[in-house]
Design a protein around this motif. Structure first.
Motif, PDB file in Angstrom:
ATOM      1  N   LYS A  45      10.367  50.333 -38.899  1.00 50.37           N
ATOM      2  CA  LYS A  45      11.214  49.914 -40.016  1.00 50.37           C
ATOM      3  C   LYS A  45      11.906  51.117 -40.652  1.00 50.37           C
ATOM      4  O   LYS A  45      13.076  51.043 -41.044  1.00 50.37           O
ATOM      5  N   SER A  46      11.193  52.243 -40.753  1.00 43.58           N
ATOM      6  CA  SER A  46      11.802  53.435 -41.356  1.00 43.58           C
ATOM      7  C   SER A  46      12.965  53.941 -40.511  1.00 43.58           C
ATOM      8  O   SER A  46      13.986  54.399 -41.040  1.00 43.58           O
ATOM      9  N   ALA A  47      12.839  53.845 -39.168  1.00 42.26           N
ATOM     10  CA  ALA A  47      13.931  54.273 -38.286  1.00 42.26           C
ATOM     11  C   ALA A  47      15.141  53.361 -38.444  1.00 42.26           C
ATOM     12  O   ALA A  47      16.291  53.834 -38.479  1.00 42.26           O
ATOM     13  N   LEU A  48      14.905  52.067 -38.569  1.00 39.87           N
ATOM     14  CA  LEU A  48      15.999  51.116 -38.731  1.00 39.87           C
ATOM     15  C   LEU A  48      16.696  51.310 -40.074  1.00 39.87           C
ATOM     16  O   LEU A  48      17.931  51.331 -40.146  1.00 39.87           O
ATOM     17  N   THR A  49      15.921  51.456 -41.134  1.00 43.63           N
ATOM     18  CA  THR A  49      16.520  51.614 -42.464  1.00 43.63           C
ATOM     19  C   THR A  49      17.190  52.975 -42.622  1.00 43.63           C
ATOM     20  O   THR A  49      18.115  53.124 -43.420  1.00 43.63           O
ATOM     21  N   ALA A  50      16.740  53.981 -41.855  1.00 40.20           N
ATOM     22  CA  ALA A  50      17.402  55.294 -41.905  1.00 40.20           C
ATOM     23  C   ALA A  50      18.842  55.176 -41.417  1.00 40.20           C
ATOM     24  O   ALA A  50      19.764  55.778 -41.989  1.00 40.20           O
ATOM     25  N   LEU A  92      28.893  45.300 -30.460  1.00 40.75           N
ATOM     26  CA  LEU A  92      28.223  46.389 -29.754  1.00 40.75           C
ATOM     27  C   LEU A  92      26.747  46.456 -30.133  1.00 40.75           C
ATOM     28  O   LEU A  92      25.880  46.694 -29.282  1.00 40.75           O
ATOM     29  N   TRP A  93      26.455  46.230 -31.417  1.00 38.01           N
ATOM     30  CA  TRP A  93      25.068  46.206 -31.899  1.00 38.01           C
ATOM     31  C   TRP A  93      24.269  45.118 -31.160  1.00 38.01           C
ATOM     32  O   TRP A  93      23.095  45.319 -30.841  1.00 38.01           O
ATOM     33  N   SER A  94      24.901  44.006 -30.876  1.00 40.82           N
ATOM     34  CA  SER A  94      24.198  42.902 -30.213  1.00 40.82           C
ATOM     35  C   SER A  94      23.718  43.276 -28.811  1.00 40.82           C
ATOM     36  O   SER A  94      22.855  42.599 -28.248  1.00 40.82           O
ATOM     37  N   GLN A  95      24.282  44.345 -28.236  1.00 38.65           N
ATOM     38  CA  GLN A  95      23.915  44.762 -26.875  1.00 38.65           C
ATOM     39  C   GLN A  95      23.092  46.053 -26.862  1.00 38.65           C
ATOM     40  O   GLN A  95      22.795  46.569 -25.787  1.00 38.65           O
ATOM     41  N   VAL A  96      22.736  46.559 -28.025  1.00 37.63           N
ATOM     42  CA  VAL A  96      22.142  47.891 -28.096  1.00 37.63           C
ATOM     43  C   VAL A  96      20.698  47.899 -27.590  1.00 37.63           C
ATOM     44  O   VAL A  96      19.929  46.968 -27.820  1.00 37.63           O
ATOM     45  N   HIS A  97      20.346  48.971 -26.866  1.00 41.60           N
ATOM     46  CA  HIS A  97      18.974  49.223 -26.444  1.00 41.60           C
ATOM     47  C   HIS A  97      18.585  50.675 -26.727  1.00 41.60           C
ATOM     48  O   HIS A  97      17.446  51.062 -26.519  1.00 41.60           O
ATOM     49  N   TYR A  99      18.470  53.931 -29.392  1.00 40.84           N
ATOM     50  CA  TYR A  99      18.468  54.208 -30.833  1.00 40.84           C
ATOM     51  C   TYR A  99      19.613  55.124 -31.282  1.00 40.84           C
ATOM     52  O   TYR A  99      20.246  54.842 -32.310  1.00 40.84           O
ATOM     53  N   PRO A 100      19.918  56.221 -30.576  1.00 39.16           N
ATOM     54  CA  PRO A 100      21.066  57.037 -31.013  1.00 39.16           C
ATOM     55  C   PRO A 100      22.370  56.244 -31.084  1.00 39.16           C
ATOM     56  O   PRO A 100      23.180  56.458 -31.991  1.00 39.16           O
ATOM     57  N   LEU A 101      22.570  55.314 -30.143  1.00 43.29           N
ATOM     58  CA  LEU A 101      23.768  54.473 -30.202  1.00 43.29           C
ATOM     59  C   LEU A 101      23.726  53.570 -31.430  1.00 43.29           C
ATOM     60  O   LEU A 101      24.755  53.361 -32.082  1.00 43.29           O
ATOM     61  N   PHE A 102      22.550  53.059 -31.757  1.00 39.10           N
ATOM     62  CA  PHE A 102      22.393  52.225 -32.951  1.00 39.10           C
ATOM     63  C   PHE A 102      22.786  53.008 -34.211  1.00 39.10           C
ATOM     64  O   PHE A 102      23.470  52.477 -35.098  1.00 39.10           O
ATOM     65  N   LEU A 104      24.861  55.566 -34.349  1.00 41.64           N
ATOM     66  CA  LEU A 104      26.318  55.749 -34.326  1.00 41.64           C
ATOM     67  C   LEU A 104      27.042  54.473 -34.752  1.00 41.64           C
ATOM     68  O   LEU A 104      28.071  54.527 -35.444  1.00 41.64           O
ATOM     69  N   ILE A 105      26.503  53.331 -34.351  1.00 41.50           N
ATOM     70  CA  ILE A 105      27.096  52.053 -34.757  1.00 41.50           C
ATOM     71  C   ILE A 105      27.081  51.924 -36.274  1.00 41.50           C
ATOM     72  O   ILE A 105      28.084  51.533 -36.895  1.00 41.50           O
ATOM     73  N   TRP A 106      25.971  52.296 -36.898  1.00 36.81           N
ATOM     74  CA  TRP A 106      25.886  52.162 -38.356  1.00 36.81           C
ATOM     75  C   TRP A 106      26.733  53.197 -39.087  1.00 36.81           C
ATOM     76  O   TRP A 106      27.246  52.928 -40.164  1.00 36.81           O
ATOM     77  N   ILE A 107      26.898  54.369 -38.491  1.00 41.41           N
ATOM     78  CA  ILE A 107      27.831  55.330 -39.086  1.00 41.41           C
ATOM     79  C   ILE A 107      29.245  54.748 -39.063  1.00 41.41           C
ATOM     80  O   ILE A 107      30.007  54.852 -40.031  1.00 41.41           O
ATOM     81  N   GLY A 108      29.595  54.090 -37.945  1.00 39.60           N
ATOM     82  CA  GLY A 108      30.888  53.420 -37.871  1.00 39.60           C
ATOM     83  C   GLY A 108      31.003  52.266 -38.846  1.00 39.60           C
ATOM     84  O   GLY A 108      32.069  52.048 -39.449  1.00 39.60           O
ATOM     85  N   LEU A 109      29.912  51.517 -39.022  1.00 36.88           N
ATOM     86  CA  LEU A 109      29.934  50.420 -39.997  1.00 36.88           C
ATOM     87  C   LEU A 109      30.116  50.939 -41.416  1.00 36.88           C
ATOM     88  O   LEU A 109      30.660  50.246 -42.277  1.00 36.88           O
ATOM     89  N   GLY A 110      29.676  52.177 -41.660  1.00 41.68           N
ATOM     90  CA  GLY A 110      29.936  52.786 -42.969  1.00 41.68           C
ATOM     91  C   GLY A 110      31.425  52.946 -43.213  1.00 41.68           C
ATOM     92  O   GLY A 110      31.929  52.685 -44.312  1.00 41.68           O
ATOM     93  N   ALA A 111      32.166  53.363 -42.171  1.00 36.11           N
ATOM     94  CA  ALA A 111      33.629  53.455 -42.287  1.00 36.11           C
ATOM     95  C   ALA A 111      34.224  52.077 -42.536  1.00 36.11           C
ATOM     96  O   ALA A 111      35.154  51.923 -43.355  1.00 36.11           O
ATOM     97  N   SER A 112      33.697  51.070 -41.863  1.00 40.88           N
ATOM     98  CA  SER A 112      34.188  49.706 -42.057  1.00 40.88           C
ATOM     99  C   SER A 112      33.931  49.234 -43.493  1.00 40.88           C
ATOM    100  O   SER A 112      34.784  48.592 -44.101  1.00 40.88           O
ATOM    101  N   MET A 113      32.756  49.556 -44.034  1.00 45.68           N
ATOM    102  CA  MET A 113      32.448  49.189 -45.420  1.00 45.68           C
ATOM    103  C   MET A 113      33.497  49.748 -46.376  1.00 45.68           C
ATOM    104  O   MET A 113      33.946  49.068 -47.308  1.00 45.68           O
TER     105      MET A 113
END
Length: 400
Positions: A45-50, A92-97, A99-102, A104-113
């Motif tokens: 959970k800590s890795a996901l919330t990070a 892309l998140w729906s296909q992720v396996h 963690y580093p890609l995950f 990067l996806i959230w860093i990109g979602l920050g730009a979207s926010m």
């Protein structure tokens, strides 16, 4: 751009609907995806919330440049592109396996926010509506306040019915086929900045470069208020239920108290809409900070099982709901309509960084002390600081 004489309700309704969907699919759905992702991928959970916290920090970096682009008339491109980006990243998140890609996806979602959440929406409303902006902004926050009410149960149903990966594809479709289309169809196309510069709605004290505000005590007082309230608004929801259980409340009562917060936010915004002519933005800001102080001053003295916990939840929720409106409207009144998008970005940058740190900081305090007493003291202190900073903000603003 000149101010319309009548409210363009189609335009306001479309932008309000996209706020509801954007917050619901990007911001709130994450909490429901943690558990199934843990089961399948084995990530903590800590890795996901990070990764989620990194997205808030990422959004802070993009806030000012996106605000400047909106000031130059590129609101439609920014918000449409932000929704398309969100759709691509959710898919892309729906296909992720990996963690580093995950991450990067959230860093990109920050730009979207930064491109689709309240701040760019407020900037576009202020640019289009002029003197009618308060009513439009109140409408937007009122509709957006239902994001968790709509999308938490909807996301839960999607995960139960199709699994978390397919649920993400449905959420991506909302962003692509609803939000992106509404932004494209309803936001006016870009126009040269010089037209906005000659608008009769531009505040006479506004400067062409918003960086002059960095020398303004009023600006920094408002930032201090926003940072303190932002930390409370993100730190407390994650810790409120364990905090109440620690203080002797049952899980059912803690959950019931938590469920009051959302309706209280909406009720406060609705009251603000009806009281628009009776309550100035400055008075609304004072009320917001006072309610925050009252809530955290009351909480330590509420005995386990007491109905007064509902009073705390109501005060906390109402303060959060009204603060969103204050953050949208007060910069126009104090700092001018010119460069509104950039100014919102300048305010949002430290606020989002502090919001990203708050849940971790509160958890660290709990681990250090072994209880939530220090967290409660810190929250009361921040509520008091936000009130003092806001009063100072009003005093400095009168001298401008």
């Amino acid at each position: 751009m000149s101010s319309p004489t009548r409210m363009p309700w189609g335009f306001v309704s479309a932008l309000s609907a996209t706020q509801l969907i954007s917050y619901g699919t990007i911001f709130y759905a994450f909490a429901l995806l943690i558990e199934p992702m843990q089961r399948e991928l084995g990530w903590s959970k800590s890795a996901l919330t990070a990764a989620y916290s990194l997205s808030l920090a990422s959004s802070a970096l993009f806030a000012v440049p996106i605000g400047r682009l909106i000031d130059r008339g590129y609101g439609r491109a920014i918000m449409t592109g932000g929704s398309v980006l969100a759709a691509v990243l959710l898919a892309l998140w729906s296909q992720v396996h990996n963690y580093p890609l995950f991450v990067l996806i959230w860093i990109g979602l920050g730009a979207s926010m930064s491109a689709v959440f309240y701040e760019p929406g407020f900037a576009i409303l202020a640019r289009r509506l002029g003197l009618l902006a308060r009513k439009g902004i109140t409408m937007m926050t009122l509709v957006g306040g239902f994001a968790s009410t709509v999308f938490i149960p909807l996301t839960h149903l999607l995960i139960d019915a199709f699994g978390w990966r397919s649920a993400l594809l449905v959420l991506a479709a909302f962003n692509l086929f609803v939000c992106a289309l509404l932004h494209l169809l309803f936001i006016p196309p870009s126009e040269p900045r010089k037209k906005a510069a000659h608008s009769p709605q531009v505040a006479p004290t506004a400067a062409k470069d918003p960086n002059h505000l960095l020398k303004s005590p009023s600006f920094w007082c408002f930032v201090a208020t926003s940072v303190a309230q932002g930390m409370i608004s993100t730190g407390i929801p994650l810790h409120l239920i364990p905090m109440l259980i620690e203080r002797g409340f049952s899980l059912d009562v803690a959950v019931a108290a938590y469920s009051i917060i959302g309706p209280a936010q909406v009720a406060a915004r609705l009251s603000t809409a009806f009281g628009e002519r009776a309550i100035s933005v400055r008075a609304l800001g004072v009320m917001t900070m006072v309610m925050s102080v009252m809530g955290f001053a009351l909480l330590p003295f509420i005995p386990a099982g007491s109905w007064l916990i509902a009073v705390f939840a109501g005060l906390y929720g109402a303060s959060n709901g009204m603060m969103t409106i204050v953050k949208a409207l007060l910069p126009v009144e104090f700092f001018g309509r010119e460069n509104y998008g950039a100014i919102q970005g300048m305010i949002a940058t430290p606020v989002r960084i502090s919001m990203a740190a708050a849940p971790f900081a509160f958890g660290t305090l709990w681990a250090w002390q072994g209880n939530y007493d220090a967290v409660l003291i810190i929250c009361l202190g921040m509520a008091l600081c936000s009130l003092v900073a806001f009063v100072l903000n009003l005093a400095f603003a009168r001298r401008v």
